[in-house]
Motif scaffolding. Structure first.
Motif, PDB file in Angstrom:
ATOM      1  N   VAL A 163      47.415  32.943  28.300  1.00  8.17           N
ATOM      2  CA  VAL A 163      47.092  33.567  29.587  1.00  8.17           C
ATOM      3  C   VAL A 163      47.762  34.929  29.677  1.00  8.17           C
ATOM      4  O   VAL A 163      48.914  35.095  29.256  1.00  8.17           O
ATOM      5  CB  VAL A 163      47.586  32.678  30.761  1.00  8.17           C
ATOM      6  N   ILE A 164      47.041  35.893  30.235  1.00  9.18           N
ATOM      7  CA  ILE A 164      47.613  37.223  30.450  1.00  9.18           C
ATOM      8  C   ILE A 164      47.167  37.754  31.796  1.00  9.18           C
ATOM      9  O   ILE A 164      46.041  37.512  32.238  1.00  9.18           O
ATOM     10  CB  ILE A 164      47.225  38.190  29.312  1.00  9.18           C
ATOM     11  N   TRP A 165      48.074  38.483  32.469  1.00  6.78           N
ATOM     12  CA  TRP A 165      47.732  39.165  33.713  1.00  6.78           C
ATOM     13  C   TRP A 165      48.720  40.297  33.941  1.00  6.78           C
ATOM     14  O   TRP A 165      49.771  40.362  33.307  1.00  6.78           O
ATOM     15  CB  TRP A 165      47.737  38.188  34.893  1.00  6.78           C
ATOM     16  N   VAL A 180      38.281  41.021  29.856  1.00  2.85           N
ATOM     17  CA  VAL A 180      39.043  42.235  30.158  1.00  2.85           C
ATOM     18  C   VAL A 180      39.017  42.443  31.660  1.00  2.85           C
ATOM     19  O   VAL A 180      37.984  42.240  32.312  1.00  2.85           O
ATOM     20  CB  VAL A 180      38.430  43.463  29.455  1.00  2.85           C
ATOM     21  N   THR A 181      40.151  42.859  32.226  1.00 11.14           N
ATOM     22  CA  THR A 181      40.165  43.189  33.649  1.00 11.14           C
ATOM     23  C   THR A 181      41.194  44.279  33.926  1.00 11.14           C
ATOM     24  O   THR A 181      42.196  44.397  33.211  1.00 11.14           O
ATOM     25  CB  THR A 181      40.459  41.955  34.521  1.00 11.14           C
ATOM     26  N   ALA A 182      40.916  45.027  34.990  1.00 11.10           N
ATOM     27  CA  ALA A 182      41.887  45.985  35.531  1.00 11.10           C
ATOM     28  C   ALA A 182      42.402  45.521  36.881  1.00 11.10           C
ATOM     29  O   ALA A 182      43.116  46.261  37.562  1.00 11.10           O
ATOM     30  CB  ALA A 182      41.234  47.362  35.662  1.00 11.10           C
ATOM     31  N   VAL A 183      42.056  44.303  37.271  1.00  5.61           N
ATOM     32  CA  VAL A 183      42.442  43.761  38.573  1.00  5.61           C
ATOM     33  C   VAL A 183      43.814  43.104  38.460  1.00  5.61           C
ATOM     34  O   VAL A 183      44.003  42.206  37.638  1.00  5.61           O
ATOM     35  CB  VAL A 183      41.409  42.735  39.067  1.00  5.61           C
ATOM     36  N   PRO A 184      44.771  43.525  39.273  1.00  8.77           N
ATOM     37  CA  PRO A 184      46.095  42.896  39.207  1.00  8.77           C
ATOM     38  C   PRO A 184      46.043  41.425  39.613  1.00  8.77           C
ATOM     39  O   PRO A 184      45.209  41.013  40.414  1.00  8.77           O
ATOM     40  CB  PRO A 184      46.934  43.708  40.207  1.00  8.77           C
ATOM     41  N   GLU A 185      46.969  40.665  39.052  1.00 14.15           N
ATOM     42  CA  GLU A 185      47.167  39.259  39.416  1.00 14.15           C
ATOM     43  C   GLU A 185      45.876  38.450  39.290  1.00 14.15           C
ATOM     44  O   GLU A 185      45.583  37.587  40.120  1.00 14.15           O
ATOM     45  CB  GLU A 185      47.768  39.160  40.817  1.00 14.15           C
ATOM     46  N   LEU A 186      45.117  38.743  38.239  1.00 14.94           N
ATOM     47  CA  LEU A 186      43.905  37.991  37.908  1.00 14.94           C
ATOM     48  C   LEU A 186      44.078  37.471  36.480  1.00 14.94           C
ATOM     49  O   LEU A 186      43.690  38.140  35.522  1.00 14.94           O
ATOM     50  CB  LEU A 186      42.665  38.883  38.026  1.00 14.94           C
ATOM     51  N   MET A 223      52.729  48.876  35.896  1.00 19.70           N
ATOM     52  CA  MET A 223      52.427  47.453  36.019  1.00 19.70           C
ATOM     53  C   MET A 223      53.249  46.653  35.005  1.00 19.70           C
ATOM     54  O   MET A 223      53.587  47.153  33.929  1.00 19.70           O
ATOM     55  CB  MET A 223      50.933  47.199  35.775  1.00 19.70           C
ATOM     56  N   ARG A 224      53.538  45.416  35.355  1.00 22.04           N
ATOM     57  CA  ARG A 224      54.233  44.515  34.439  1.00 22.04           C
ATOM     58  C   ARG A 224      53.187  43.580  33.830  1.00 22.04           C
ATOM     59  O   ARG A 224      52.404  42.966  34.558  1.00 22.04           O
ATOM     60  CB  ARG A 224      55.290  43.715  35.194  1.00 22.04           C
ATOM     61  N   ILE A 225      53.179  43.456  32.506  1.00 25.81           N
ATOM     62  CA  ILE A 225      52.243  42.580  31.829  1.00 25.81           C
ATOM     63  C   ILE A 225      52.915  41.227  31.597  1.00 25.81           C
ATOM     64  O   ILE A 225      54.002  41.152  31.026  1.00 25.81           O
ATOM     65  CB  ILE A 225      51.779  43.169  30.484  1.00 25.81           C
ATOM     66  N   ARG A 226      52.255  40.177  32.047  1.00 26.32           N
ATOM     67  CA  ARG A 226      52.762  38.820  31.882  1.00 26.32           C
ATOM     68  C   ARG A 226      51.890  38.063  30.885  1.00 26.32           C
ATOM     69  O   ARG A 226      50.660  38.157  30.927  1.00 26.32           O
ATOM     70  CB  ARG A 226      52.750  38.082  33.220  1.00 26.32           C
ATOM     71  N   ARG A 227      52.542  37.297  30.013  1.00 30.09           N
ATOM     72  CA  ARG A 227      51.831  36.484  29.032  1.00 30.09           C
ATOM     73  C   ARG A 227      52.436  35.079  29.006  1.00 30.09           C
ATOM     74  O   ARG A 227      53.651  34.938  29.031  1.00 30.09           O
ATOM     75  CB  ARG A 227      51.926  37.101  27.634  1.00 30.09           C
ATOM     76  N   VAL A 228      51.576  34.071  28.930  1.00 30.16           N
ATOM     77  CA  VAL A 228      52.021  32.682  28.858  1.00 30.16           C
ATOM     78  C   VAL A 228      51.199  31.974  27.784  1.00 30.16           C
ATOM     79  O   VAL A 228      49.973  32.139  27.727  1.00 30.16           O
ATOM     80  CB  VAL A 228      51.835  31.959  30.209  1.00 30.16           C
ATOM     81  N   ILE A 229      51.871  31.200  26.946  1.00 30.56           N
ATOM     82  CA  ILE A 229      51.194  30.318  25.997  1.00 30.56           C
ATOM     83  C   ILE A 229      51.711  28.908  26.235  1.00 30.56           C
ATOM     84  O   ILE A 229      52.920  28.655  26.171  1.00 30.56           O
ATOM     85  CB  ILE A 229      51.431  30.754  24.547  1.00 30.56           C
TER      86      ILE A 229
END
Length: 239
Positions: free
Chosen positions: A230-232, A82-88, A1-7
């Motif tokens: 934000v992270i997903w 916390v989540t294991a759901v993609p694109e959430l 999976m690719r981890i995305r982070r936005v501030i």
């Protein structure tokens, strides 16, 4: 999976002063229409429907909540999601507190944490790591980002408070640039994460009190906006 982070920053939104302009906090007194427009813009920027953004009712505690799908309302009384759901995408709101974004790229388990002085002191990041592990993450695969926050040179507190936080969060005690008692919550959290065995720790060095592109409660008072961290996780592009 690719981890995305936005501030986010405070620029590019719809709110009027003193929330100008990209305020994302819902309980600061901003115009509801402007807030709704800002949250729509955040969802569009992240690339998801607005209903998939997961918010939390932050109370400066240590509760970490496992999220298994979109929520109609903010998760009650929680300072870590916390989540294991993609694109959430999970959202933490800050205006001097430390946003901590945690992700295990192998399992796709992610967490967004609101770690202010009180939450960091009582172990909100430790709770988030525990919940991530229960959801399938491995601590030695987790990568962390400590986002913008009040820096130790600016964050002046009484000496008794500094010493109390240091007892619970070693590494956080410091002196301000004035030579007075201070707190560097990011430094304490870095030590906590490293001691837990987290794989990699990055720090956004910006100080919210010094950087005018960020909201700051300590600089501007209670009538100010909130920055979003934000992270997903998203599937790797197999093409």
């Amino acid at each position: 999976m690719r981890i995305r982070r936005v501030i986010t920053t405070r620029e590019g939104g719809h709110s009027e002063r003193p929330f100008d302009s990209f305020n994302l906090g819902g309980k600061v007194g901003d115009d509801p229409a402007a807030l709704a427009a800002n949250r729509r813009k955040l969802a569009e920027g992240v690339g998801v429907g607005q209903q998939r953004l997961v918010w939390m009712e932050q109370i400066h505690g240590r509760t970490a909540t496992l999220v298994e799908g979109p929520r109609e309302r903010a998760v009650e009384a929680s300072d870590a999601l916390v989540t294991a759901v993609p694109e959430l995408p999970l959202v933490a709101l800050v205006a001097d507190c430390v946003p901590v974004l945690l992700g295990d790229p192998d399992s796709g388990v992610v967490a967004a944490v609101h770690a202010g002085r009180l939450g960091a002191r009582v172990g909100v990041v430790v709770s988030a790591l525990k919940t991530m592990r229960e959801a399938g993450a491995r601590i030695d695969r987790i990568e962390a980002l400590l986002g913008p926050a009040a820096c130790g040179q600016c964050y002046e507190v009484p000496a008794e408070m500094r010493d109390d936080v240091e007892r619970h969060l070693p590494g956080s005690a410091c002196k301000t640039r004035r030579g007075t008692a201070g707190l560097d919550i990011r430094a304490g959290l870095w030590e906590q994460l490293a001691g837990a065995g987290v794989a990699g720790i990055g720090i956004d060095p910006r100080c919210t009190m010094e950087s005018r592109e960020l909201f700051s409660h300590r600089r501007d008072g209670p009538r100010t906006g909130r920055t979003a961290a934000v992270i997903w996780a998203e599937p790797e592009d197999e093409s």
